[in-house]
Design a protein around this motif. Structure first.
Motif, PDB file in Angstrom:
ATOM      1  N   UNK A  96       0.667  -1.228   0.020  1.00 24.63           N
ATOM      2  CA  UNK A  96      -0.068   0.044  -0.060  1.00 24.63           C
ATOM      3  C   UNK A  96       0.743   1.197   0.111  1.00 24.63           C
ATOM      4  N   UNK A  97       1.831   1.355   0.792  1.00 22.99           N
ATOM      5  CA  UNK A  97       2.954   2.452   0.649  1.00 22.99           C
ATOM      6  C   UNK A  97       3.503   2.529  -0.496  1.00 22.99           C
ATOM      7  N   UNK A  98       3.637   1.611  -1.544  1.00 20.66           N
ATOM      8  CA  UNK A  98       4.204   1.876  -2.766  1.00 20.66           C
ATOM      9  C   UNK A  98       2.896   2.299  -3.750  1.00 20.66           C
ATOM     10  N   UNK A  99       1.834   1.771  -3.712  1.00 17.78           N
ATOM     11  CA  UNK A  99       0.661   1.877  -4.431  1.00 17.78           C
ATOM     12  C   UNK A  99       0.214   3.468  -4.334  1.00 17.78           C
ATOM     13  N   UNK A 104       1.287   9.025  -9.483  1.00 17.18           N
ATOM     14  CA  UNK A 104       2.525   9.324 -10.705  1.00 17.18           C
ATOM     15  C   UNK A 104       1.787   8.852 -11.941  1.00 17.18           C
ATOM     16  N   UNK A 105       1.138   7.495 -11.948  1.00 22.32           N
ATOM     17  CA  UNK A 105       0.789   6.847 -13.033  1.00 22.32           C
ATOM     18  C   UNK A 105      -0.660   6.081 -12.980  1.00 22.32           C
ATOM     19  N   UNK A 106      -1.751   7.145 -12.909  1.00 22.91           N
ATOM     20  CA  UNK A 106      -3.253   6.406 -12.716  1.00 22.91           C
ATOM     21  C   UNK A 106      -3.497   5.626 -13.927  1.00 22.91           C
ATOM     22  N   UNK A 107      -3.641   4.461 -13.409  1.00 19.53           N
ATOM     23  CA  UNK A 107      -4.089   3.214 -14.506  1.00 19.53           C
ATOM     24  C   UNK A 107      -5.002   2.498 -13.924  1.00 19.53           C
ATOM     25  N   UNK A 108      -5.496   1.532 -14.876  1.00 25.06           N
ATOM     26  CA  UNK A 108      -6.378   0.315 -14.254  1.00 25.06           C
ATOM     27  C   UNK A 108      -5.737  -0.518 -13.631  1.00 25.06           C
ATOM     28  N   UNK A 109      -4.454  -1.119 -13.670  1.00 21.51           N
ATOM     29  CA  UNK A 109      -3.857  -1.942 -12.964  1.00 21.51           C
ATOM     30  C   UNK A 109      -3.474  -1.398 -11.581  1.00 21.51           C
ATOM     31  N   UNK A 127      -5.398   0.694 -10.152  1.00 14.96           N
ATOM     32  CA  UNK A 127      -6.738   1.023  -9.481  1.00 14.96           C
ATOM     33  C   UNK A 127      -7.290  -0.424  -8.854  1.00 14.96           C
ATOM     34  N   UNK A 128      -7.060  -1.426  -9.629  1.00 15.71           N
ATOM     35  CA  UNK A 128      -7.633  -2.636  -9.248  1.00 15.71           C
ATOM     36  C   UNK A 128      -6.630  -3.240  -8.121  1.00 15.71           C
ATOM     37  N   UNK A 129      -5.394  -2.659  -8.128  1.00 18.08           N
ATOM     38  CA  UNK A 129      -4.468  -3.334  -7.051  1.00 18.08           C
ATOM     39  C   UNK A 129      -4.705  -2.504  -6.011  1.00 18.08           C
ATOM     40  N   UNK A 132     -14.174   0.009 -13.151  1.00 17.43           N
ATOM     41  CA  UNK A 132     -14.760  -0.484 -14.468  1.00 17.43           C
ATOM     42  C   UNK A 132     -15.743   0.585 -15.225  1.00 17.43           C
ATOM     43  N   UNK A 133     -16.569   0.937 -14.200  1.00 21.40           N
ATOM     44  CA  UNK A 133     -17.856   1.962 -14.863  1.00 21.40           C
ATOM     45  C   UNK A 133     -17.543   3.487 -14.870  1.00 21.40           C
ATOM     46  N   UNK A 134     -16.551   3.761 -13.851  1.00 23.05           N
ATOM     47  CA  UNK A 134     -16.300   5.166 -13.720  1.00 23.05           C
ATOM     48  C   UNK A 134     -14.843   5.731 -13.850  1.00 23.05           C
ATOM     49  N   UNK A 135     -14.318   6.691 -13.196  1.00 19.73           N
ATOM     50  CA  UNK A 135     -12.888   6.986 -13.622  1.00 19.73           C
ATOM     51  C   UNK A 135     -11.929   6.240 -12.948  1.00 19.73           C
ATOM     52  N   UNK A 136     -12.345   5.638 -11.798  1.00 18.61           N
ATOM     53  CA  UNK A 136     -11.310   4.847 -11.107  1.00 18.61           C
ATOM     54  C   UNK A 136     -10.874   5.474  -9.995  1.00 18.61           C
TER      55      UNK A 136
END
Length: 159
Positions: free
Chosen positions: A76-79, A85-90, A92-94, A144-148
């Motif tokens: 969590x500290x790394x996520x 810095x890099x908002x992406x779906x990976x 978000x799901x992590x 999945x259905x919104x911005x994340x």
């Protein structure tokens, strides 16, 4: 000179025991009885100090669970910076998975510590499983259905 004697005792074969046994602050008979788990004549209190791990310590499953909790906390500290810095779906799901798991384990310990009775505790843990499942499903739906999660937090910061 006394410091060298103390350091020499630490480096000797018995390590910390030799340091304690040569100390003038603690009486020799009490310390040696504590270190050897033998009763001392004239001593009425509890006198067992175990220097080695207990033979009845927790199982491998408990150790693995404790390690898993620490891994999720560090993850969590790394996520959080990765999500900034890099908002992406990976990411978000992590975040959805690790936040839910971290909360589930933490609230499970609160239930174990503070909910009295076996039946009430089982009911509270069943409720916790339901809430954690709904939380994870809701976060995945939001991703999945919104911005994340990451973009939603960024939008909140812009307000």
């Amino acid at each position: 000179m006394a410091v060298l004697l103390k350091l020499g005792a630490l480096c000797s074969g018995q390590g910390g025991r030799a340091l304690l046994l040569r100390s003038r602050v603690v009486r020799h008979a009490y310390v040696s009885a504590f270190l050897q788990d033998q009763p001392t004549p004239g001593w009425c209190g509890t006198q067992r100090i175990h220097l080695s791990p207990s033979h009845h310590a927790g199982s491998k499953a408990a150790t693995l669970h404790w390690t898993s909790e620490r891994v999720v906390s560090v993850l969590l500290l790394g996520l959080f910076p990765a999500g900034y810095l890099n908002p992406c779906s990976v990411v978000d799901y992590s975040l959805a998975a690790t936040l839910t798991l971290h909360s589930y384990w933490g609230l499970g310990q609160v239930i174990t510590d503070y909910v009295p009775g076996n039946t009430l505790q089982k009911a509270a843990k069943a409720g916790l499983v339901a809430v954690a499942s709904l939380t994870f499903a809701g976060l995945c739906y939001f991703n999945y259905h919104d911005v994340g999660i990451c973009r939603a937090v960024a939008m909140l910061w812009k307000l």
